[in-house]
Design a protein around this motif. Structure first.
Motif, PDB file in Angstrom:
ATOM      1  N   LEU A   1       0.932  -1.004  -0.003  1.00 21.40           N
ATOM      2  CA  LEU A   1      -0.129   0.005  -0.209  1.00 21.40           C
ATOM      3  C   LEU A   1       0.928   1.066  -0.140  1.00 21.40           C
ATOM      4  O   LEU A   1       1.998   1.273   0.555  1.00 21.40           O
ATOM      5  CB  LEU A   1      -0.627  -0.018   1.275  1.00 21.40           C
ATOM      6  CG  LEU A   1      -1.912  -0.822   1.388  1.00 21.40           C
ATOM      7  CD1 LEU A   1      -2.529  -1.090   2.789  1.00 21.40           C
ATOM      8  CD2 LEU A   1      -3.030  -1.001   0.310  1.00 21.40           C
ATOM      9  N   THR A   2       0.545   2.334  -0.708  1.00 19.98           N
ATOM     10  CA  THR A   2       1.217   3.532  -0.651  1.00 19.98           C
ATOM     11  C   THR A   2       0.553   4.578   0.127  1.00 19.98           C
ATOM     12  O   THR A   2      -0.268   4.953  -0.180  1.00 19.98           O
ATOM     13  CB  THR A   2       1.443   3.882  -2.288  1.00 19.98           C
ATOM     14  OG1 THR A   2       1.923   2.873  -2.976  1.00 19.98           O
ATOM     15  CG2 THR A   2       2.502   5.137  -2.288  1.00 19.98           C
ATOM     16  N   ALA A   3       1.277   5.145   1.117  1.00 16.01           N
ATOM     17  CA  ALA A   3       0.770   6.038   1.995  1.00 16.01           C
ATOM     18  C   ALA A   3       0.547   7.562   1.053  1.00 16.01           C
ATOM     19  O   ALA A   3       1.373   7.805   0.250  1.00 16.01           O
ATOM     20  CB  ALA A   3       1.686   6.390   3.269  1.00 16.01           C
ATOM     21  N   THR A   4      -0.336   8.019   1.484  1.00 18.40           N
ATOM     22  CA  THR A   4      -0.699   9.248   0.764  1.00 18.40           C
ATOM     23  C   THR A   4      -0.133  10.560   1.534  1.00 18.40           C
ATOM     24  O   THR A   4       0.149  11.638   0.901  1.00 18.40           O
ATOM     25  CB  THR A   4      -2.216   9.639   0.412  1.00 18.40           C
ATOM     26  OG1 THR A   4      -2.898   9.445   1.840  1.00 18.40           O
ATOM     27  CG2 THR A   4      -2.793   8.591  -0.498  1.00 18.40           C
ATOM     28  N   SER A   5      -0.015  10.503   2.887  1.00 20.18           N
ATOM     29  CA  SER A   5       0.582  11.528   3.597  1.00 20.18           C
ATOM     30  C   SER A   5       1.516  11.202   4.469  1.00 20.18           C
ATOM     31  O   SER A   5       1.710   9.728   4.806  1.00 20.18           O
ATOM     32  CB  SER A   5      -0.376  12.323   4.231  1.00 20.18           C
ATOM     33  OG  SER A   5      -1.091  11.557   4.989  1.00 20.18           O
ATOM     34  N   GLY A   6       2.479  11.832   4.993  1.00 17.29           N
ATOM     35  CA  GLY A   6       3.514  11.573   6.059  1.00 17.29           C
ATOM     36  C   GLY A   6       4.761  11.066   5.204  1.00 17.29           C
ATOM     37  O   GLY A   6       5.040  11.005   4.281  1.00 17.29           O
ATOM     38  N   ARG A   7       5.659  10.749   6.228  1.00 17.09           N
ATOM     39  CA  ARG A   7       6.879  10.163   5.817  1.00 17.09           C
ATOM     40  C   ARG A   7       7.220   8.585   6.384  1.00 17.09           C
ATOM     41  O   ARG A   7       6.828   8.538   7.532  1.00 17.09           O
ATOM     42  CB  ARG A   7       7.822  10.948   6.281  1.00 17.09           C
ATOM     43  CG  ARG A   7       8.042  12.507   5.789  1.00 17.09           C
ATOM     44  CD  ARG A   7       9.098  12.878   5.286  1.00 17.09           C
ATOM     45  NE  ARG A   7      10.066  13.163   6.286  1.00 17.09           N
ATOM     46  CZ  ARG A   7      11.106  13.796   6.364  1.00 17.09           C
ATOM     47  NH1 ARG A   7      11.444  14.701   5.312  1.00 17.09           N
ATOM     48  NH2 ARG A   7      11.974  14.147   7.499  1.00 17.09           N
ATOM     49  N   LEU A   8       7.715   7.842   5.384  1.00 18.98           N
ATOM     50  CA  LEU A   8       8.082   6.382   5.943  1.00 18.98           C
ATOM     51  C   LEU A   8       9.624   6.326   5.555  1.00 18.98           C
ATOM     52  O   LEU A   8      10.147   6.415   4.463  1.00 18.98           O
ATOM     53  CB  LEU A   8       7.265   5.662   5.338  1.00 18.98           C
ATOM     54  CG  LEU A   8       7.687   3.986   5.218  1.00 18.98           C
ATOM     55  CD1 LEU A   8       7.722   3.600   6.740  1.00 18.98           C
ATOM     56  CD2 LEU A   8       6.826   3.033   4.208  1.00 18.98           C
TER      57      LEU A   8
END
Lengths: 313, 501
Positions: B309-316
């Protein structure tokens, strides 16, 4: 001996039984020169089946193979004069790229492969009609012999087509059994979700499988054009059904994951014997597709892995 | 009443059932326990007609019978309540109950829905479920569906003369404590109508419910225990063939993690509808447990880290590198390993052998120019088969034919052998029996000691508490609370539950 353990051996047993039946009815059939001739004649169809094996191995299908071969016969006939031997590169590239297109449509636009390849086949067929002006084309005989004559001669009594087929089989077997590509295709065919969860780029491998299928269909078309010294948009019609039959009776089920290149070799020989025997039993060409249609249904019903196919629609 | 005499079943390479003797009396509840691969599921399949035995006899009231398929077994009164529920979610309750037997309600070619509803009500009354039979099944809770399934099997009562034998395969795995008690009460009452065979991994439940317990090991019945005849630990000992360690979750092996070495860092990561504002850090050697109810976002967090899954906000960040747009392939290249919940679908490739499965995620390492070094792969597989004592006849064994515990070992070996140092474990012990679970716990401790960072979604709260250094409680996609879990100072399930619901 239960049926499950017997199943992997059914293809070659079928082949031996068929050869024996035809051989008993007509001992002339078993003459080496006759057998070599039959094997040589089936080579273009075999190469197409070889390509189809990759598409079916991953659980897909490539219905564009026949149109692809048709188109290539036209391309080869039109451009042989201007391009010489380079026309072979053009043909294979065309097949490879159109195969990639099928793969792209299947994996990125999520269109089932039987539809995407049917559509791409339509495109190929249309290109063939447009390029040929809907006429049968002839190659310049002298130029054909000079450029591609080596494809159709004989070496020590063995048709050269058979040698070409042998080289392609060796390459495909190597890809299937010894390379990361082959392993990835097997994983995609047997358990696509697990392959994706292992970090494989499933879409890329699927696209490659369709591209290989397209490229081999193109080689089949090229060889066919050279054999007939010409091309036409419908010249290879009647190839698709026997080619699919060859893959399936060889033991690569539509659900993918098992079988492979070696199975298709046996499957094609079965098709060759069926075809030859129809001549012996005087079933004429117009009725041959009836036989292949029936064999196809039986082969699918016998080989398909129903555990993978929860419902049929 | 129902009896198996010296029943034998063989599969290629496996002697699954060895001369099994089994009987069940009218109105009796018989428990069936054993480790994964002990032959429980094969025995059940023989009983309800999905498999035909290779040897021995099946007797009903003393006369020999042979079932070609489950339907024939049903006609003799043998019903099965499946672990994976077999109801069709978009049909109504009554349609499900009478699926395949609608003919009795057909008048002039048309289904008489009123009659069917009435009959369905009668069936539901047997299991004390007061729902509208015209309800769509998908609207029911899990526990209610389980009861509908039971009601469906109980329709055999009217269709079959003779006695009923009903198999319950792990019926409690998805039920809460209260629901389990209700189910048990019901089953006890229903013994006036049928005999039950009860299969479960939870020893306390089996002991609570069963009149007799068959203990299986390696395809044999090693003991038959009467009610109150043995303590749980004695039975487990027989099942596993060794003592169950009191220190079940290996707490004494828990070592502090390296707080200075951050492997994964999430900063206000969000994915609309799944997770919001997730911030966490995973350190080397840390076991970080995500706790929450089903659908709370635990899995979405795992899958976001893995790149599915690809996050739409924030940092990983993975090992300091921005990983927000990683695909699984890139995550794997950065040392992330993922053990999915659906072991048979996403974990292993059935149809491929042990070494092919183990190297699937690391083919690059075992190939040059795209050509695999097969002998190297086989050596690696042999090595790990020995290290984890995987039960497989060789590295050529088809992973689809291994038992659940051994499949899980193959999946873990796949990542461990590739040197993954960030492991995402989604229900790694789901469906495993005690012995196999303990093996997994040992592996988690060993990985942790070797400096691997582990994100775990556990099967039970006890498991989460026992194994973890840190617990993060997730609810509705948000982090509610973080607990430190040092040995000796661990939170209780009650502490967690408070934040979960």
């Amino acid at each position: 001996m239960d049926i499950q353990r017997l199943k992997p051996h059914l293809p070659w047993i079928t082949l031996v039984v068929l050869v024996a039946i035809v051989g008993i009815n007509d001992p002339g059939f078993l003459r080496p020169s006759n057998l070599l001739g039959i094997a040589g004649d089936i080579v273009p169809l075999f190469i197409m089946a070889l390509g189809l094996t990759f598409a079916i191995y991953i659980g897909g299908i490539d219905l564009s193979a026949q149109s692809m071969a048709n188109m290539v016969t036209v391309i080869a006939s039109v451009y042989l004069a201007s391009m010489g031997a380079w026309v072979a590169v053009l043909c294979v590239m065309a097949g490879f790229l159109l195969g990639m297109l099928s793969g792209y449509v299947t994996t990125r636009l999520f269109v089932p492969s039987f539809i995407s390849t049917l559509a791409v086949g339509g495109i190929a067929f249309s290109i063939a009609q447009w390029l040929s002006g809907q006429r049968a084309l002839n190659m310049d005989a002298a130029q054909r012999n000079e450029t591609f004559g080596w494809m159709i001669g004989r070496t020590w009594g063995v048709p050269n087509e058979l040698l070409i087929a042998a080289v392609l089989v060796a390459i495909c077997l190597f890809i299937e059994r010894r390379t990361t590509l082959g392993r990835a295709l097997k994983a995609v065919g047997a358990g696509e979700l697990a392959a994706a969860a292992s970090g494989l780029n499933v879409a890329r491998y699927k696209i490659l499988a369709f591209a290989i299928s397209g490229a081999l269909a193109a080689i089949a078309g090229l060889l066919f054009a050279v054999k007939l010294s010409g091309g036409a948009p419908t010249i290879a019609n009647g190839f698709l059904l026997p080619a699919i039959v060859a893959v399936l009776v060889g033991g690569t089920p539509l659900t993918g994951g098992v079988g492979g290149v070696a199975n298709t070799v046996v499957g094609t020989l079965i098709v060759a014997v069926i075809r030859a025997s129809m001549l012996y039993f005087e079933i004429d060409a117009t009725r041959q597709q009836i036989v292949f249609g029936i064999v196809l249904i039986v082969a699918i019903a016998l080989t398909i892995d129903r555990a993978k196919l929860r419902t049929v629609k | 009443m129902y009896e198996l005499k010296a029943v034998d079943k063989k599969f290629p390479g496996v002697h699954a059932l060895k001369a099994i003797d089994f009987h069940i009396r009218r109105g009796e509840i018989v428990g069936l326990v054993g480790e994964n691969g002990a032959g429980k599921s094969t025995l059940m399949k023989v009983i309800y007609g999905a498999y035909q035995p290779d040897g021995g006899q099946i007797l009903i009231k003393g006369s020999s019978v042979r079932f070609a398929n489950p339907r024939q077994a049903m006609e003799k009164g043998i019903g099965m309540v499946f672990q994976e529920q077999s109801l069709i979610p978009n049909l109504t309750v009554m349609e499900n109950i009478f699926l395949g037997y609608e003919r009795q309600f057909v008048r002039f070619g048309v289904v008489d829905w009123k009659a069917m509803a009435k009959a369905a009500k009668a069936q539901l009354a047997k299991v004390k479920l007061g729902i509208d039979p015209a309800m769509v099944t998908s609207k029911l809770s899990f526990a209610q569906r389980q009861l509908v399934e039971l009601a469906k099997v109980l329709t055999l009562e009217e269709r079959v003369d003779g006695d009923l034998v009903i198999l319950l395969d792990e019926p409690t795995s998805v039920l809460s404590k209260d629901e389990v008690q209700l189910l048990f009460k019901l089953v006890r009452e229903l013994t006036t109508r049928a005999s039950f065979i009860f299969v479960s991994h939870r020893m306390d439940e089996v002991m609570d419910l069963s009149d007799r317990i068959y203990v299986m090991k390696d395809g044999e019945v090693v003991d038959v225990v009467e009610r109150g005849g043995a303590a749980a630990e004695a039975i487990q000992h027989k099942m596993v063939g060794r003592n169950v360690d009191k220190e079940y979750y290996r707490e004494h092996l828990q070592k502090p993690y390296e707080a200075a070495k951050v492997l994964v860092e999430m900063e206000r990561v969000g994915l609309p509808g799944r997770i919001q504002d997730i911030s966490l850090k995973l350190h080397a050697g840390e076991v970080l447990c995500l706790v929450g109810t089903e659908g709370s976002g635990r899995e979405a967090i795992l899958r976001t880290i893995y790149g599915m899954l690809t996050a739409t906000s924030g940092r990983l960040r993975i090992k300091g590198e921005d990983a927000a747009a990683f695909s699984p392939r890139q995550s794997v290249a950065h040392g992330v390993g993922y053990v999915p919940r659906e072991r048979k679908i996403e974990g292993i490739v059935a149809g491929m052998n042990v070494y092919e499965n183990m190297t699937l995620s690391q083919m690059k390492k075992h190939s040059s120019g795209g050509v695999l070094r097969v002998s190297e792969e086989r050596a690696l597989a042999r090595d790990w088969i020995r290290k984890l004592s995987i039960k497989a006849h060789s590295e050529f064994a088809d992973c689809g034919n291994l038992s659940g515990g051994n499949q899980q070992k193959v999946v873990l070996a796949k990542w461990r052998s590739a040197g993954s140092d960030i492991m995402l474990l989604d229900h790694p012990t789901r469906g495993l029996d005690i012995g196999a679970k303990e093996d997994v716990y040992d592996m988690i401790r060993a990985m942790s000691a070797a400096g691997v960072g582990i994100v775990l979604v556990a099967d039970t709260l006890e498991e989460a508490i026992g194994l973890s250094h840190t617990i993060i409680v997730v609810k509705d996609g948000r982090i509610q609370k973080q607990f430190a879990c040092e040995p000796g100072a661990k939170p209780t399930p009650f502490d967690l539950l408070h934040y979960m619901i």
